[in-house]
Design a protein around this motif. Structure first.
Motif, PDB file in Angstrom:
ATOM      1  N   GLY A  97      32.003  47.667  42.292  1.00  0.00           N
ATOM      2  CA  GLY A  97      31.947  46.492  41.417  1.00  0.00           C
ATOM      3  C   GLY A  97      31.113  45.348  41.983  1.00  0.00           C
ATOM      4  N   PRO A  98      31.447  44.830  43.182  1.00  0.00           N
ATOM      5  CA  PRO A  98      30.689  43.711  43.748  1.00  0.00           C
ATOM      6  C   PRO A  98      29.201  44.004  43.925  1.00  0.00           C
ATOM      7  CG  PRO A  98      32.736  44.008  44.944  1.00  0.00           C
ATOM      8  CD  PRO A  98      32.609  45.169  44.007  1.00  0.00           C
ATOM      9  N   LEU A  99      28.880  45.246  44.212  1.00  0.00           N
ATOM     10  CA  LEU A  99      27.488  45.651  44.428  1.00  0.00           C
ATOM     11  C   LEU A  99      26.654  45.398  43.171  1.00  0.00           C
ATOM     12  CD1 LEU A  99      25.809  46.993  46.695  1.00  0.00           C
ATOM     13  CD2 LEU A  99      26.353  49.201  45.663  1.00  0.00           C
ATOM     14  N   CYS A 165      40.796  44.686  42.142  1.00  0.00           N
ATOM     15  CA  CYS A 165      39.481  44.553  41.510  1.00  0.00           C
ATOM     16  C   CYS A 165      39.222  43.124  41.062  1.00  0.00           C
ATOM     17  CB  CYS A 165      39.358  45.509  40.331  1.00  0.00           C
ATOM     18  SG  CYS A 165      39.088  47.226  40.842  1.00  0.00           S
ATOM     19  N   LEU A 166      40.244  42.447  40.560  1.00  0.00           N
ATOM     20  CA  LEU A 166      40.081  41.040  40.173  1.00  0.00           C
ATOM     21  C   LEU A 166      39.664  40.204  41.377  1.00  0.00           C
ATOM     22  CD1 LEU A 166      43.083  40.375  37.738  1.00  0.00           C
ATOM     23  CD2 LEU A 166      40.653  40.266  37.190  1.00  0.00           C
ATOM     24  N   TYR A 168      38.147  41.295  44.397  1.00  0.00           N
ATOM     25  CA  TYR A 168      36.808  41.632  44.898  1.00  0.00           C
ATOM     26  C   TYR A 168      35.713  41.335  43.874  1.00  0.00           C
ATOM     27  CZ  TYR A 168      38.580  43.924  49.111  1.00  0.00           C
ATOM     28  OH  TYR A 168      39.167  44.165  50.324  1.00  0.00           O
ATOM     29  N   TRP A 169      35.917  41.755  42.648  1.00  0.00           N
ATOM     30  CA  TRP A 169      34.893  41.576  41.624  1.00  0.00           C
ATOM     31  C   TRP A 169      34.746  40.092  41.249  1.00  0.00           C
ATOM     32  CZ3 TRP A 169      35.101  45.993  37.416  1.00  0.00           C
ATOM     33  CH2 TRP A 169      35.136  47.235  38.063  1.00  0.00           C
ATOM     34  N   GLY A 170      35.896  39.415  41.135  1.00  0.00           N
ATOM     35  CA  GLY A 170      35.869  37.998  40.763  1.00  0.00           C
ATOM     36  C   GLY A 170      35.155  37.146  41.799  1.00  0.00           C
ATOM     37  N   PHE A 171      35.466  37.371  43.074  1.00  0.00           N
ATOM     38  CA  PHE A 171      34.815  36.596  44.129  1.00  0.00           C
ATOM     39  C   PHE A 171      33.324  36.934  44.223  1.00  0.00           C
ATOM     40  CE2 PHE A 171      38.709  34.921  46.172  1.00  0.00           C
ATOM     41  CZ  PHE A 171      38.228  33.650  46.476  1.00  0.00           C
ATOM     42  N   ALA A 172      32.979  38.202  44.024  1.00  0.00           N
ATOM     43  CA  ALA A 172      31.567  38.588  44.063  1.00  0.00           C
ATOM     44  C   ALA A 172      30.782  37.827  42.995  1.00  0.00           C
ATOM     45  CB  ALA A 172      31.422  40.092  43.846  1.00  0.00           C
ATOM     46  N   ALA A 173      31.356  37.701  41.811  1.00  0.00           N
ATOM     47  CA  ALA A 173      30.696  36.963  40.721  1.00  0.00           C
ATOM     48  C   ALA A 173      30.582  35.478  41.054  1.00  0.00           C
ATOM     49  CB  ALA A 173      31.480  37.160  39.420  1.00  0.00           C
ATOM     50  N   TRP A 174      31.652  34.920  41.626  1.00  0.00           N
ATOM     51  CA  TRP A 174      31.663  33.481  41.952  1.00  0.00           C
ATOM     52  C   TRP A 174      30.619  33.162  43.034  1.00  0.00           C
ATOM     53  CZ3 TRP A 174      35.713  30.235  44.982  1.00  0.00           C
ATOM     54  CH2 TRP A 174      35.602  28.890  44.618  1.00  0.00           C
TER      55      TRP A 174
END
Length: 308
Positions: A97-99, A165-166, A168-174
């Motif tokens: 996800g973060p990638l 996922c919220l 890792y994915w959320g922080f990656a977006a932020w």
């Protein structure tokens, strides 16, 4: 072998779920899980928690019935852990996800910053470098998940995947939103600050990978039995002289260096939360080592040498 009888009770209601007759005394907990699975097909082994006490810890698969403090009729307690998902699958989902999320911001897709800024590249070299480092970090994690990691627990509750996922994915977006923003300003000390951060980042990534390989080598024979990890000839593993979980030490170091590189507040907050969570995990593992091994090295701390 002497045969035993095993009574399985529900951990909450104390009602009998099943009664296993003529169980060999050298049977393992894993074998007992398989017997329960035969009676209740919906409760596959990974979903079962078998305990000596209703509120106690789960017994490990390799524990043997005759070595437990029970009589010829053993009473064990069962808890349904709910639907499970394999750790390899968990990590692949969490790290993929973060990638890809980061690239949405890096390439400035039209729906992110608006039509005026779509597909424009940042004028700052550090933004490109941050994307390379962020991508490298998660690609390394994916490679480790597939080729390096050996998990002591095969699965985790399916419900936890949404929460993870919220995070890792959320922080990656932020992080990506601010680092790749058209108004982003580079670090205060310019090239010196960036170069220092990149060197620190690469050293911590190499250290983290080295520790994961060393931990994996402890279970090369396929055993899930916990062993004391020791330093090897690889200098990056020498941190084992001082801490129980150097993989977490290096991981925090990676994010500190990324914070210095980008000089971005959301990255700093993510680093702080990582440090808090990994300190909790490190303390838990450290005290487990101390409890299980009387000869555990006394100089070691959980995550920071001589301090914490």
């Amino acid at each position: 072998f002497v045969s035993s009888q095993v009574e399985i009770l529900d951990w909450k209601t104390k009602k009998q779920l099943c009664f296993l007759d003529k169980v060999e005394s050298n049977a393992t907990i894993r074998e007992i899980r398989l017997m329960i699975h035969k009676s209740y097909p919906q409760w596959y082994p990974a979903r079962q928690s078998i305990r000596l006490d209703p509120k106690g810890k789960s017994l490990r698969d390799e524990e043997i019935l005759q070595h437990l403090p029970v009589g010829t009729t053993a009473t064990l307690y069962f808890k349904d852990l709910g639907p499970q998902i394999g750790w390899t699958t968990v990590f692949l989902i969490e790290y993929t996800g973060p990638l890809f999320i980061y690239f949405l911001f890096y390439f400035r897709m039209p729906f992110v910053y608006g039509l005026d800024e779509r597909f424009t590249s940042s004028p700052h070299a550090v933004v490109n470098l941050a994307c390379i480092c962020h991508s490298f970090h998660y690609m390394k994690r994916l490679i480790e998940t597939i080729f390096v990691h050996r998990f002591s627990h095969g699965t985790m509750p399916l419900r936890n995947i949404v929460k993870n996922c919220l995070y890792y994915w959320g922080f990656a977006a932020w992080l990506a939103y601010y680092i790749n923003h058209p108004l982003y300003t580079p670090p205060s000390y310019g090239r010196k600050q960036i170069n220092f951060a990149v060197i620190m980042f690469l050293l911590c990534e190499a250290g983290n990978f080295s520790i994961h390989v060393a931990l994996s080598d402890l279970r090369r024979d396929g055993s899930r039995t916990r062993k004391i990890p020791y330093p090897t000839k690889n200098p990056f593993t020498w941190l084992f002289f001082f801490v129980s979980c150097p993989n977490y030490t290096y991981e925090v170091g990676t994010w500190i260096s990324f914070t210095i590189m980008t000089q971005c507040v959301p990255v700093g907050l993510f680093t702080l939360l990582c440090f808090i969570q990994m300190t909790i995990w490190a303390k838990d593992k450290h005290y487990t080592y101390l409890r299980e091994f009387k000869d555990y090295p006394s100089l070691r701390m959980p995550i920071i040498p001589f301090l914490l």
